[in-house]
Design a protein around this motif. Sequence first.
Motif, PDB file in Angstrom:
ATOM      1  N   ASN A  30      -6.585  31.120 -11.158  1.00  0.00           N
ATOM      2  CA  ASN A  30      -6.341  30.253  -9.903  1.00  0.00           C
ATOM      3  C   ASN A  30      -4.814  29.914  -9.792  1.00  0.00           C
ATOM      4  OD1 ASN A  30      -9.020  30.094  -9.237  1.00  0.00           O
ATOM      5  ND2 ASN A  30      -9.226  27.919  -9.571  1.00  0.00           N
ATOM      6  N   ASP A  31      -4.201  29.729 -10.892  1.00  0.00           N
ATOM      7  CA  ASP A  31      -2.698  29.618 -11.111  1.00  0.00           C
ATOM      8  C   ASP A  31      -2.130  30.730 -10.586  1.00  0.00           C
ATOM      9  OD1 ASP A  31      -2.108  27.210 -11.847  1.00  0.00           O
ATOM     10  OD2 ASP A  31      -2.022  27.702 -13.912  1.00  0.00           O
ATOM     11  N   GLU A  51      -9.404  26.439  -2.412  1.00  0.00           N
ATOM     12  CA  GLU A  51      -8.719  26.347  -1.023  1.00  0.00           C
ATOM     13  C   GLU A  51      -7.359  27.511  -1.707  1.00  0.00           C
ATOM     14  OE1 GLU A  51      -7.661  22.332  -0.685  1.00  0.00           O
ATOM     15  OE2 GLU A  51      -6.328  22.442  -2.256  1.00  0.00           O
ATOM     16  N   GLY A  52      -6.920  28.285  -0.643  1.00  0.00           N
ATOM     17  CA  GLY A  52      -5.645  29.081  -0.914  1.00  0.00           C
ATOM     18  C   GLY A  52      -5.772  30.436   0.276  1.00  0.00           C
ATOM     19  N   ARG A  56      -7.615  35.986  -1.212  1.00  0.00           N
ATOM     20  CA  ARG A  56      -7.791  35.591  -2.632  1.00  0.00           C
ATOM     21  C   ARG A  56      -9.156  34.536  -3.032  1.00  0.00           C
ATOM     22  NH1 ARG A  56      -2.404  36.396  -5.565  1.00  0.00           N
ATOM     23  NH2 ARG A  56      -1.815  38.248  -4.385  1.00  0.00           N
ATOM     24  N   VAL A  57      -9.164  33.718  -2.024  1.00  0.00           N
ATOM     25  CA  VAL A  57     -10.443  32.890  -2.238  1.00  0.00           C
ATOM     26  C   VAL A  57     -11.720  33.574  -2.254  1.00  0.00           C
ATOM     27  CG1 VAL A  57     -11.678  30.864  -0.981  1.00  0.00           C
ATOM     28  CG2 VAL A  57      -9.230  30.619  -1.505  1.00  0.00           C
ATOM     29  N   GLU A  58     -11.917  34.446  -1.061  1.00  0.00           N
ATOM     30  CA  GLU A  58     -13.135  35.505  -1.170  1.00  0.00           C
ATOM     31  C   GLU A  58     -13.163  36.340  -2.151  1.00  0.00           C
ATOM     32  OE1 GLU A  58     -15.292  35.011   0.992  1.00  0.00           O
ATOM     33  OE2 GLU A  58     -14.769  33.678   2.560  1.00  0.00           O
ATOM     34  N   GLN A  59     -12.328  36.568  -2.832  1.00  0.00           N
ATOM     35  CA  GLN A  59     -12.425  37.563  -4.034  1.00  0.00           C
ATOM     36  C   GLN A  59     -12.827  36.731  -5.115  1.00  0.00           C
ATOM     37  OE1 GLN A  59      -8.151  39.120  -4.286  1.00  0.00           O
ATOM     38  NE2 GLN A  59      -8.702  40.979  -3.109  1.00  0.00           N
ATOM     39  N   THR A  60     -12.123  35.389  -5.191  1.00  0.00           N
ATOM     40  CA  THR A  60     -12.738  34.436  -6.621  1.00  0.00           C
ATOM     41  C   THR A  60     -14.134  34.361  -6.046  1.00  0.00           C
ATOM     42  OG1 THR A  60     -10.392  33.868  -6.671  1.00  0.00           O
ATOM     43  CG2 THR A  60     -12.247  32.443  -7.370  1.00  0.00           C
ATOM     44  N   SER A  90      -4.765  23.337 -10.238  1.00  0.00           N
ATOM     45  CA  SER A  90      -5.320  24.743 -10.058  1.00  0.00           C
ATOM     46  C   SER A  90      -6.845  24.779 -10.221  1.00  0.00           C
ATOM     47  CB  SER A  90      -4.656  25.560 -10.938  1.00  0.00           C
ATOM     48  OG  SER A  90      -4.746  24.947 -12.448  1.00  0.00           O
ATOM     49  N   MET A  91      -7.254  23.567 -10.744  1.00  0.00           N
ATOM     50  CA  MET A  91      -8.763  23.518 -11.049  1.00  0.00           C
ATOM     51  C   MET A  91      -9.095  22.189 -11.587  1.00  0.00           C
ATOM     52  SD  MET A  91     -11.762  24.214 -10.255  1.00  0.00           S
ATOM     53  CE  MET A  91     -11.137  25.442  -8.992  1.00  0.00           C
TER      54      MET A  91
END
Length: 132
Positions: A30-31, A51-52, A56-60, A90-91
């Motif tokens: 996440n960082d 969130e972001g 990138r959120v969808e890839q995560t 970051s989490m």
Amino acid sequence: MYRLVYMSTPRRPLSGEELTGILAAATKNNDRNGITGILIQDQKRFLQYLEGDQGRVEQTFARISMDPRHHAIFRLKSGLIVRRQFPGWSMASKTVDHSASLTSAVRELVKGCDRDVAEELLSFAAARDRAT
């Protein structure tokens, strides 16, 4: 800014060491990807808010969905948001004893959130509490 909230079930109980490893990997990834959020786990469910950047959120989420430690993965909510709710985390993580209230854990973590986001996350947690 984009957010995604999901709930999943671990395929088997995870040890404290495994949970620490999951959190360390999530924090590192996440960082690197500019993603912030929370992860709450109670041995029966994961509740995560990411969130972001939308891609990138969808890839995560796609990577999490393929993780063999999870099953019954349900996207609870996704879409655009005005601002980050967890800009410093970051989490952020909270592990809850399986007999404890998930709602109580979520209440602690959403104190700085917009009211609608806090209510939404509390609603998801309360539904899980009622189901157990």
